[in-house]
Scaffold this active site. Structure first.
Site, PDB file in Angstrom:
ATOM      1  N   ILE A   1       1.081  -1.289   0.026  1.00 21.89           N
ATOM      2  CA  ILE A   1      -0.224   0.013  -0.123  1.00 21.89           C
ATOM      3  C   ILE A   1       0.882   1.272  -0.203  1.00 21.89           C
ATOM      4  O   ILE A   1       0.482   2.589  -0.191  1.00 21.89           O
ATOM      5  CB  ILE A   1      -1.059   0.019   1.387  1.00 21.89           C
TER       6      ILE A   1
ATOM      7  N   HIS B   1      -6.502   3.962  -2.130  1.00 27.00           N
ATOM      8  CA  HIS B   1      -6.664   3.439  -1.375  1.00 27.00           C
ATOM      9  C   HIS B   1      -7.081   3.715  -1.008  1.00 27.00           C
ATOM     10  O   HIS B   1      -7.332   4.428  -0.071  1.00 27.00           O
ATOM     11  CB  HIS B   1      -4.898   2.619  -0.777  1.00 27.00           C
TER      12      HIS B   1
ATOM     13  N   GLU C   1      -9.164  -2.024   2.790  1.00 22.75           N
ATOM     14  CA  GLU C   1      -8.625  -3.163   3.945  1.00 22.75           C
ATOM     15  C   GLU C   1      -9.622  -4.283   3.865  1.00 22.75           C
ATOM     16  O   GLU C   1     -10.799  -3.580   4.536  1.00 22.75           O
ATOM     17  CB  GLU C   1      -8.557  -2.230   5.055  1.00 22.75           C
TER      18      GLU C   1
ATOM     19  N   HIS D   1      -2.830  -4.404  11.131  1.00 20.96           N
ATOM     20  CA  HIS D   1      -2.014  -4.541  12.092  1.00 20.96           C
ATOM     21  C   HIS D   1      -2.336  -4.976  13.656  1.00 20.96           C
ATOM     22  O   HIS D   1      -1.254  -4.643  14.617  1.00 20.96           O
ATOM     23  CB  HIS D   1      -4.542  -3.556  13.024  1.00 20.96           C
TER      24      HIS D   1
END
Ligand code: GLN
Ligand code: ZN
Length: 501
Positions: A175, A385, A409, A438
């Site tokens: 990303i 994104h 995501e 994450h």
């Protein structure tokens, strides 16, 4: 009106509360808390409109108290602590401390006290600010003269697609950001403190870029990135290079949980004074035959993560930023970029609370993205994104962005987003994040294969990209390298299996 309370507070700095008050009146047995000092922005009040608003409210109900329009958690603590901002700007800023003084000033004035001295000093601060930050006629003319074509890529998706970078099936990419190690952060701090010259700093950043490219090649990714080591933050980095933005030293506000941010302040017309990302792109692209993505932050994210001006609309501010990005895209193309990613993670969080107001917001927000990107040659592949968000209800607007590829995501939404995209018949390419960045957990090849299988079951193979679900800047290299290796291995399995085009 029948609530068993003795006071009701309303926000009079936004929305239609004055209108509603005029229409419906206010119960005589209750006190009205007049939210008159805007607690969601950083600008000092203009005494005249504020006092005239209080007058109008007073003619409806007499039992008033004056107050900020919301809790003061959305603004920084004290503008007087800022020592680096231009004086003329600082004197028209109002953070929490100043807002409370404004409430007192207004209350004293309304109570009949002579506050001429304070009024004059506020007015002269605004005058000095207007002289310090005059309108930029070039930007304003460009904005006035926008045509439909400026928002429209020259060829439709289906026609431009065959002209774009040819890549293996299920292209792999990331990303944008790679680990921001303490070494990288130290570099930026030292440069800021003057302990490194610009030349020394750039050499050190370029070494990071070089290592990042080398690693991506070794891992076997198809579309590379330069790693964003020169960026503290995806909005601040651009703001610092655009005219019209101010930066505080102490202006922290809560973002979520215990995380805080220092939003830039948009105070004037926004314009690009020089290329912003071309040098780092060129350094990266010179080191590899593989395509490197140019990496930009989109207009609405820059706007939504800043404190905006209040004298022109948010739409106009987004369009000004879009014009600056548009010029950057042309420069990136000239420098050899064939793929440019324009991140818009904050598009959805700007949605108004009330669905009936969504359309108005989304129509200019999507237009701003289009204005920034429509300049791209048909051969240039535009990516965007978006972070975790419920897509279902805005999928038509996502389509209208007209990005060639979108990465989203997804891992935390349990493929919900993917299903929504599929149901809507989304026809452009999509990188449905295959693992959750994450978490420090390194996904196994098998897990990623499974994730990809879900993608393949839902979407035609030609539409599928393979990528993590967000930038990698918060992760450590020890997590990133094996995770990406597994991602590439999983993709290889998929390519070898039944799904190869
Ligand atoms: N390109 C940015 C990065 O990789 C995107 C970050 C984001 O989506 N918030 O860090
Ligand atoms: Zn993200």
């Amino acid at each position: 009106m029948q609530l068993p309370v003795s006071a009701i507070s309303l926000d009079f700095t936004r929305g239609r509360n004055l209108e509603l008050l005029k229409q419906h009146g206010f119960p005589a047995d209750k006190r009205l808390g007049v939210g008159i000092v805007d607690a969601r922005n950083v600008w000092q009040i203009r005494p005249e409109p504020a006092l005239s608003l209080v007058n109008q409210i007073q003619s409806i109900t007499a039992n008033l108290s004056l107050q900020p329009s919301a809790s003061l958690q959305f603004v920084p603590y004290d503008a007087a602590r800022e020592t680096h901002l231009p004086e003329a700007l600082r004197h028209v800023l109002s953070f929490a401390e100043q807002k409370l003084r404004e409430v007192v000033f207004l209350a004293r004035t309304v109570a009949g006290e002579d506050t001429k001295v304070d009024q004059n000093s506020i007015q002269s601060a605004w005058k000095a600010f207007e002289q310090f930050s005059p309108a930029n006629p070039t930007v304003q003319d460009k904005l006035k003269n926008l045509k439909m074509n400026d928002f429209q890529r020259s060829l439709s998706y289906a026609v431009r697609l065959p002209q774009q970078q040819s890549l293996p099936p299920f292209p792999t990419t990331t990303i944008g950001s790679f680990p921001q190690t303490s070494e990288v952060r130290q570099l930026r701090v030292k440069y800021k403190r003057g302990e490194l010259t610009l030349a020394e700093y750039q050499i050190a950043i370029d070494a990071q870029i070089g290592e990042c490219i080398r690693l991506q090649e070794e891992i076997g990714l198809d579309v590379l990135v330069h790693g964003e080591f020169e960026r503290t933050d995806m909005v601040e980095y651009f703001g610092q290079q655009l005219s019209g933005f101010g930066f505080t030293e102490q202006g922290w506000v809560q973002s979520y949980g215990s995380r805080c941010v220092r939003p830039p302040i948009i105070y004037g017309d926004v314009a690009r004074t020089a290329p912003m990302t071309v040098r780092e792109f060129q350094v990266a692209q010179s080191l590899t035959p593989k395509p490197v993505k140019g990496m930009l932050t989109a207009p609405v994210t820059i706007l939504n993560w800043s404190f905006p001006r209040t004298d022109i609309s948010r739409q106009d501010q987004a369009f000004q930023i879009a014009l600056a990005l548009r010029a950057e895209i042309t420069d990136l193309e000239a420098a050899g970029a064939t793929i440019i990613q324009v991140d818009e993670p904050a598009l959805r969080e700007g949605l108004p609370l009330k669905p009936e107001r969504w359309h108005e917001y989304l129509s200019w927000a999507v237009d701003a993205f289009r204005l920034a990107t429509a300049i791209a040659q048909p051969q240039t592949q535009i990516h965007t994104h978006m972070c975790y968000c419920e897509f279902g209800d805005i999928i038509k607007d996502i389509e209208r962005l007209d990005a060639d590829v979108i990465s989203i995501e997804n891992s935390r939404s349990n493929n919900q987003t993917l299903r929504e995209v599929t149901e809507a018949g989304y026809s452009h390419q999509i990188g449905n994040g295959v693992y959750d960045i994450h978490s420090p957990v390194v996904p196994t090849t098998e897990q990623i294969v499974q994730q990809l299988e879900v993608g393949v079951a839902n979407l035609p193979s030609q539409q599928i990209w393979v990528n993590p679900d967000c930038g990698l800047k918060t992760r450590r290299w020890e997590e990133v390298i094996p995770a990406l290796k597994n991602m590439v291995a999983a993709t290889q399995k998929l390519r070898e299996a039944k799904h190869v085009l």
